[in-house]
Every structure is written in structure tokens, then in C-alpha cells.
Enzyme design. Structure first.
Site, PDB file in Angstrom:
ATOM      1  N   LEU A 110       0.999  -1.109  -0.157  1.00  0.00           N
ATOM      2  CA  LEU A 110       0.143  -0.121  -0.094  1.00  0.00           C
ATOM      3  C   LEU A 110       0.898   1.132  -0.012  1.00  0.00           C
ATOM      4  CD1 LEU A 110      -2.720  -0.781   2.466  1.00  0.00           C
ATOM      5  CD2 LEU A 110      -3.196  -0.409   0.034  1.00  0.00           C
ATOM      6  N   ASP A 111       0.547   2.195  -1.061  1.00  0.00           N
ATOM      7  CA  ASP A 111       1.572   3.481  -0.711  1.00  0.00           C
ATOM      8  C   ASP A 111       1.424   4.210   0.434  1.00  0.00           C
ATOM      9  OD1 ASP A 111      -0.390   5.653  -1.195  1.00  0.00           O
ATOM     10  OD2 ASP A 111      -1.003   4.486  -3.032  1.00  0.00           O
ATOM     11  N   ARG A 112       2.216   4.969   0.564  1.00  0.00           N
ATOM     12  CA  ARG A 112       2.326   5.766   2.029  1.00  0.00           C
ATOM     13  C   ARG A 112       1.234   6.561   2.451  1.00  0.00           C
ATOM     14  NH1 ARG A 112       6.866  10.631   2.351  1.00  0.00           N
ATOM     15  NH2 ARG A 112       5.137  11.417   1.048  1.00  0.00           N
TER      16      ARG A 112
END
Length: 236
Positions: free
Chosen positions: A103-105
Site C-alpha cells: 500500500l503506498d504511503r
């Protein structure tokens, strides 16, 4: 380990990475078996000593699968000199533990971790099409039915067409179901139809749901949940 395994399968189960990554390590000469450089297709059994970059690698005594509610601002990586916070800051120090996908930041929600590389491969490879459900909020509010239909029909992205398996309008945004996980795919799809994402929360991976797990907290999956994941990945 009761019977010999192909070396790449052994490395995957040991949590080194996917079978593809294991094959690359073998080709690069970074894997040794009983102090000799290993080769693709080689089998290892009980009593064999396997090393990667001089460090011994062993199969985990038990398969562990954790579910984490990833908060916004955490990077899905173990080591990143540019990241102030990583998801491993929130997890127990379990050898071989690695994320199942990413999951991206700026995204939140369900992120699975395991020490079983074979399971990770099955759950993340596009061929197996494991479904993931996202709740999104957009800068323009609730998605109209027509926009949802467009996402299901497919939109063009710079790395190829992408489509949702399912889309349902929800207050402030929508629920989307995808069967692949390209980098920032959901965000790029919504931007392509003119509804930039304001917040993204993953609520389900395969049969596993985020439920009421609080942000920043983790739990170990039950035997029944792990069995369901194995079936999802064709490892029953």
C-alpha cells in the site's frame, strides 16, 4: 522439511522472496548449498545447508500470517533511508516476515504479512487474480453510476488498460474491487475518470476483511482464515 524441494521453492518458503526473486539470486551466484554455488533446479533436503550472501537460510518452523491496519504515512518497506516510518515499526520482530503486496504511503487499510514466500507469490501474482476491495473518497464526492460503469469497462493508463471488477457508489466516493495491484493503480484509475482520490482505505484482501481492527494495530490470522487464504491461492 520432510522431502526434497527445488531450491527456488525452498527460498520462497523461507521468506527470501518470490520464486522469481529466488531464481534471480541463484542465477547471480549468491546462493550456496553445502558451501558450493547453487544452480537452478537443484533440490535440497533435510541436512542441506543453504546460504544467501553468506547468511544461512532456514524454513520457518510454522507459517505465520498477520493482518495490519496500515495507517497513513507509513511506507511498506523494511529498510528505506528516506522513510520516516515503515510498517515494520508496528509489527513484532518475526524472522522472514514480509508484506503480501503493498500500500503506498498515503493509503490506509488492510495489509497482510507472512513468512511463507510461496503463499505471497500465489496471492500477489496477477495470474491468480486475488480480489482486493477498496473504499475511496474523492475530491469531487460520490461517484455517479456512469463513472462506476466506465471503471468496470476499463480505462487507459500509461502502463496499459485497467478495469475494476466491481464498483458501487458510496457517500463521498465508492467501493472498488480489483484483481491486480499495479503501483497506485486505484488512484490513477480514479484520476483518469476525473475523480482524484482524497482518501483510500483497503478493506479486504481475498477472504480476509479489515473489520474493526484499529489503525496501527495488528492481529494474527486464525487457522480457518489461513486455510481460506491457501485455498484462494490454490495451495489447499
Amino acid at each position: 522439511m520432510e522431502k526434497p524441494l527445488r531450491l527456488q521453492a525452498f527460498l520462497a518458503r523461507a521468506g527470501v522472496g518470490s520464486r522469481r526473486k529466488a531464481e534471480e539470486l541463484i542465477r547471480q551466484g549468491r546462493v550456496r548449498v553445502n558451501e558450493e554455488v547453487a544452480h537452478l533446479g537443484q533440490k535440497v533436503g533435510p541436512g542441506d545447508v543453504v546460504e544467501v550472501d553468506g547468511k544461512r537460510v532456514e524454513l520457518p518452523q510454522e507459517r505465520i500470517v498477520l493482518a495490519l491496519h496500515k495507517p497513513k504515512g507509513y511506507t511498506t518497506t523494511r529498510f528505506d533511508p528516506h522513510a520516516q516510518k515503515t510498517v515494520f515499526d508496528l509489527l513484532p520482530p518475526i524472522p522472514g516476515l514480509h508484506p503480501v503486496g503493498r500500500l503506498d504511503r498515503d493509503s490506509e487499510g488492510l495489509l497482510l504479512f507472512t513468512n511463507d514466500g510461496a503463499l505471497t507469490f500465489r496471492l500477489t501474482h496477477p495470474r491468480h487474480g486475488v480480489k482486493k476491495v477498496y473504499r475511496v473518497w474523492t475530491e469531487r464526492g460520490t461517484l455517479p453510476e456512469g463513472v462506476c460503469q466506465k471503471l468496470v469497462q476499463g480505462v487507459a493508463l500509461e502502463d496499459g488498460p485497467a478495469r475494476a471488477l466491481f464498483c458501487r457508489p458510496a457517500p463521498g466516493g465508492a467501493y472498488l474491487t480489483l484483481a491486480e495491484g499495479r503501483k497506485r493503480e486505484v488512484r490513477r484509475m480514479l484520476k483518469a475518470v476525473g475523480y482524484p482520490v482524497r482518501r483510500l482505505l483497503r478493506v479486504q484482501v481475498g477472504p480476509i476483511q479489515l473489520g474493526h481492527l484499529p489503525p496501527g494495530r495488528w492481529r494474527r490470522l486464525s487457522e480457518e482464515e489461513v486455510a481460506a487464504l491457501l485455498r484462494e491461492g490454490g495451495l489447499e
